[in-house]
Design a protein around this motif. Structure first.
Motif, PDB file in Angstrom:
ATOM      1  N   LEU A 146       0.833  -1.200   0.000  1.00  0.00           N
ATOM      2  CA  LEU A 146       0.000   0.000   0.000  1.00  0.00           C
ATOM      3  C   LEU A 146       0.864   1.244   0.000  1.00  0.00           C
ATOM      4  N   VAL A 147       0.475   2.188  -0.810  1.00  0.00           N
ATOM      5  CA  VAL A 147       1.246   3.416  -0.941  1.00  0.00           C
ATOM      6  C   VAL A 147       1.346   4.178   0.364  1.00  0.00           C
ATOM      7  N   SER A 148       0.261   4.207   1.125  1.00  0.00           N
ATOM      8  CA  SER A 148       0.235   5.052   2.313  1.00  0.00           C
ATOM      9  C   SER A 148       0.786   4.388   3.565  1.00  0.00           C
ATOM     10  N   SER A 149       1.194   3.147   3.470  1.00  0.00           N
ATOM     11  CA  SER A 149       1.735   2.502   4.663  1.00  0.00           C
ATOM     12  C   SER A 149       2.778   1.467   4.285  1.00  0.00           C
ATOM     13  N   ASP A 150       4.029   1.788   4.534  1.00  0.00           N
ATOM     14  CA  ASP A 150       5.110   0.866   4.183  1.00  0.00           C
ATOM     15  C   ASP A 150       5.207  -0.297   5.158  1.00  0.00           C
ATOM     16  N   ARG A 151       4.428  -0.277   6.214  1.00  0.00           N
ATOM     17  CA  ARG A 151       4.469  -1.366   7.200  1.00  0.00           C
ATOM     18  C   ARG A 151       3.515  -2.506   6.852  1.00  0.00           C
ATOM     19  N   LEU A 152       2.684  -2.319   5.851  1.00  0.00           N
ATOM     20  CA  LEU A 152       1.774  -3.373   5.432  1.00  0.00           C
ATOM     21  C   LEU A 152       2.402  -4.088   4.241  1.00  0.00           C
ATOM     22  N   VAL A 153       3.204  -5.093   4.546  1.00  0.00           N
ATOM     23  CA  VAL A 153       3.962  -5.789   3.519  1.00  0.00           C
ATOM     24  C   VAL A 153       3.057  -6.662   2.659  1.00  0.00           C
ATOM     25  N   ILE A 199     -17.359   1.296   4.972  1.00  0.00           N
ATOM     26  CA  ILE A 199     -16.874  -0.064   5.210  1.00  0.00           C
ATOM     27  C   ILE A 199     -17.576  -0.640   6.437  1.00  0.00           C
ATOM     28  N   THR A 200     -17.618  -1.948   6.504  1.00  0.00           N
ATOM     29  CA  THR A 200     -18.161  -2.640   7.661  1.00  0.00           C
ATOM     30  C   THR A 200     -17.490  -4.003   7.774  1.00  0.00           C
ATOM     31  N   GLY A 201     -17.516  -4.549   8.976  1.00  0.00           N
ATOM     32  CA  GLY A 201     -16.973  -5.881   9.168  1.00  0.00           C
ATOM     33  C   GLY A 201     -15.504  -5.923   9.539  1.00  0.00           C
ATOM     34  N   PHE A 202     -14.879  -4.785   9.698  1.00  0.00           N
ATOM     35  CA  PHE A 202     -13.466  -4.737  10.098  1.00  0.00           C
ATOM     36  C   PHE A 202     -13.402  -4.537  11.611  1.00  0.00           C
ATOM     37  N   ASP A 203     -13.405  -5.639  12.328  1.00  0.00           N
ATOM     38  CA  ASP A 203     -13.442  -5.584  13.789  1.00  0.00           C
ATOM     39  C   ASP A 203     -12.087  -5.871  14.417  1.00  0.00           C
ATOM     40  N   GLY A 204     -11.036  -5.750  13.652  1.00  0.00           N
ATOM     41  CA  GLY A 204      -9.706  -6.023  14.200  1.00  0.00           C
ATOM     42  C   GLY A 204      -9.434  -7.505  14.316  1.00  0.00           C
ATOM     43  N   PHE A 205     -10.146  -8.281  13.494  1.00  0.00           N
ATOM     44  CA  PHE A 205      -9.914  -9.727  13.447  1.00  0.00           C
ATOM     45  C   PHE A 205     -10.210 -10.403  14.782  1.00  0.00           C
ATOM     46  N   MET A 206     -11.181  -9.852  15.521  1.00  0.00           N
ATOM     47  CA  MET A 206     -11.503 -10.405  16.835  1.00  0.00           C
ATOM     48  C   MET A 206     -12.612 -11.455  16.780  1.00  0.00           C
ATOM     49  N   THR A 207     -13.244 -11.620  15.632  1.00  0.00           N
ATOM     50  CA  THR A 207     -14.320 -12.602  15.515  1.00  0.00           C
ATOM     51  C   THR A 207     -14.073 -13.471  14.291  1.00  0.00           C
ATOM     52  N   SER A 208     -14.978 -14.367  14.079  1.00  0.00           N
ATOM     53  CA  SER A 208     -14.978 -15.226  12.913  1.00  0.00           C
ATOM     54  C   SER A 208     -13.806 -16.190  12.918  1.00  0.00           C
ATOM     55  N   ASN A 251      -1.057  -3.365  12.397  1.00  0.00           N
ATOM     56  CA  ASN A 251      -0.823  -2.273  11.454  1.00  0.00           C
ATOM     57  C   ASN A 251      -2.040  -2.036  10.562  1.00  0.00           C
ATOM     58  N   GLU A 252      -2.774  -3.102  10.241  1.00  0.00           N
ATOM     59  CA  GLU A 252      -3.986  -2.933   9.445  1.00  0.00           C
ATOM     60  C   GLU A 252      -5.053  -2.182  10.244  1.00  0.00           C
ATOM     61  N   ILE A 253      -5.174  -2.491  11.507  1.00  0.00           N
ATOM     62  CA  ILE A 253      -6.128  -1.777  12.369  1.00  0.00           C
ATOM     63  C   ILE A 253      -5.756  -0.297  12.427  1.00  0.00           C
ATOM     64  N   LEU A 254      -4.479  -0.022  12.610  1.00  0.00           N
ATOM     65  CA  LEU A 254      -4.017   1.370  12.661  1.00  0.00           C
ATOM     66  C   LEU A 254      -4.236   2.084  11.330  1.00  0.00           C
ATOM     67  N   TYR A 255      -4.016   1.375  10.232  1.00  0.00           N
ATOM     68  CA  TYR A 255      -4.237   1.938   8.901  1.00  0.00           C
ATOM     69  C   TYR A 255      -5.711   2.318   8.723  1.00  0.00           C
ATOM     70  N   LEU A 256      -6.622   1.429   9.132  1.00  0.00           N
ATOM     71  CA  LEU A 256      -8.051   1.720   9.022  1.00  0.00           C
ATOM     72  C   LEU A 256      -8.443   2.905   9.905  1.00  0.00           C
ATOM     73  N   LYS A 257      -7.865   2.974  11.089  1.00  0.00           N
ATOM     74  CA  LYS A 257      -8.132   4.120  11.981  1.00  0.00           C
ATOM     75  C   LYS A 257      -7.704   5.422  11.311  1.00  0.00           C
ATOM     76  N   ARG A 258      -6.537   5.395  10.676  1.00  0.00           N
ATOM     77  CA  ARG A 258      -6.041   6.584   9.971  1.00  0.00           C
ATOM     78  C   ARG A 258      -6.986   6.979   8.841  1.00  0.00           C
ATOM     79  N   LEU A 259      -7.474   5.986   8.103  1.00  0.00           N
ATOM     80  CA  LEU A 259      -8.392   6.283   7.005  1.00  0.00           C
ATOM     81  C   LEU A 259      -9.686   6.898   7.503  1.00  0.00           C
ATOM     82  N   THR A 260     -10.223   6.373   8.612  1.00  0.00           N
ATOM     83  CA  THR A 260     -11.479   6.927   9.129  1.00  0.00           C
ATOM     84  C   THR A 260     -11.266   8.316   9.730  1.00  0.00           C
ATOM     85  N   LYS A 261     -10.137   8.498  10.407  1.00  0.00           N
ATOM     86  CA  LYS A 261      -9.837   9.823  10.977  1.00  0.00           C
ATOM     87  C   LYS A 261      -9.673  10.877   9.893  1.00  0.00           C
TER      88      LYS A 261
END
Length: 77
Positions: free
Chosen positions: A2-9, A32-41, A58-68
Motif C-alpha cells: 500500500l502506498v500510504s503505509s510501508d508497514r503493510l507488507v 466499510i463494515t466488518g473490520f473488527d480487528g480480526f476479533m471474531t470469525s 498495522n492494518e487496524i491502525l491503517y483503518l483508523k487513519r483512514l477513518t480519521k
C-alpha cells in the motif's frame, strides 16, 4: 504494497479491496463494515493458521487513519 503505509507488507484481501476502491473512486464517500480487528470469525478459530506476513495491528491502525482522515466511514464505529 500500500502506498500510504510501508508497514503493510502483505495486506489482507479486505485491506487490498479498500485500497483499490479508494484509488478507483477518489471523490466518493466510501463506507466499510466488518473490520473488527480480526476479533471474531475464523481469524481467531483455533484451527485457523494465520499468515505471519499479515500485520493485523498495522492494518487496524491503517483503518483508523483512514477513518480519521475522512477517506472512509466505518459503519461499525
Amino acid at each position: 504494497y500500500l502506498v500510504s503505509s510501508d508497514r503493510l507488507v502483505e495486506p489482507t484481501c479486505g485491506i487490498r479491496t479498500i485500497h483499490k476502491i479508494l484509488n478507483l473512486y477518489k471523490n466518493d464517500e466510501i463506507f466499510i463494515t466488518g473490520f473488527d480487528g480480526f476479533m471474531t470469525s475464523w481469524y481467531w478459530n483455533e484451527t485457523h493458521k494465520t499468515n505471519p506476513k499479515h500485520s493485523y495491528m498495522n492494518e487496524i491502525l491503517y483503518l483508523k487513519r483512514l477513518t480519521k482522515s475522512g477517506k472512509v466511514v466505518n459503519l461499525d464505529e
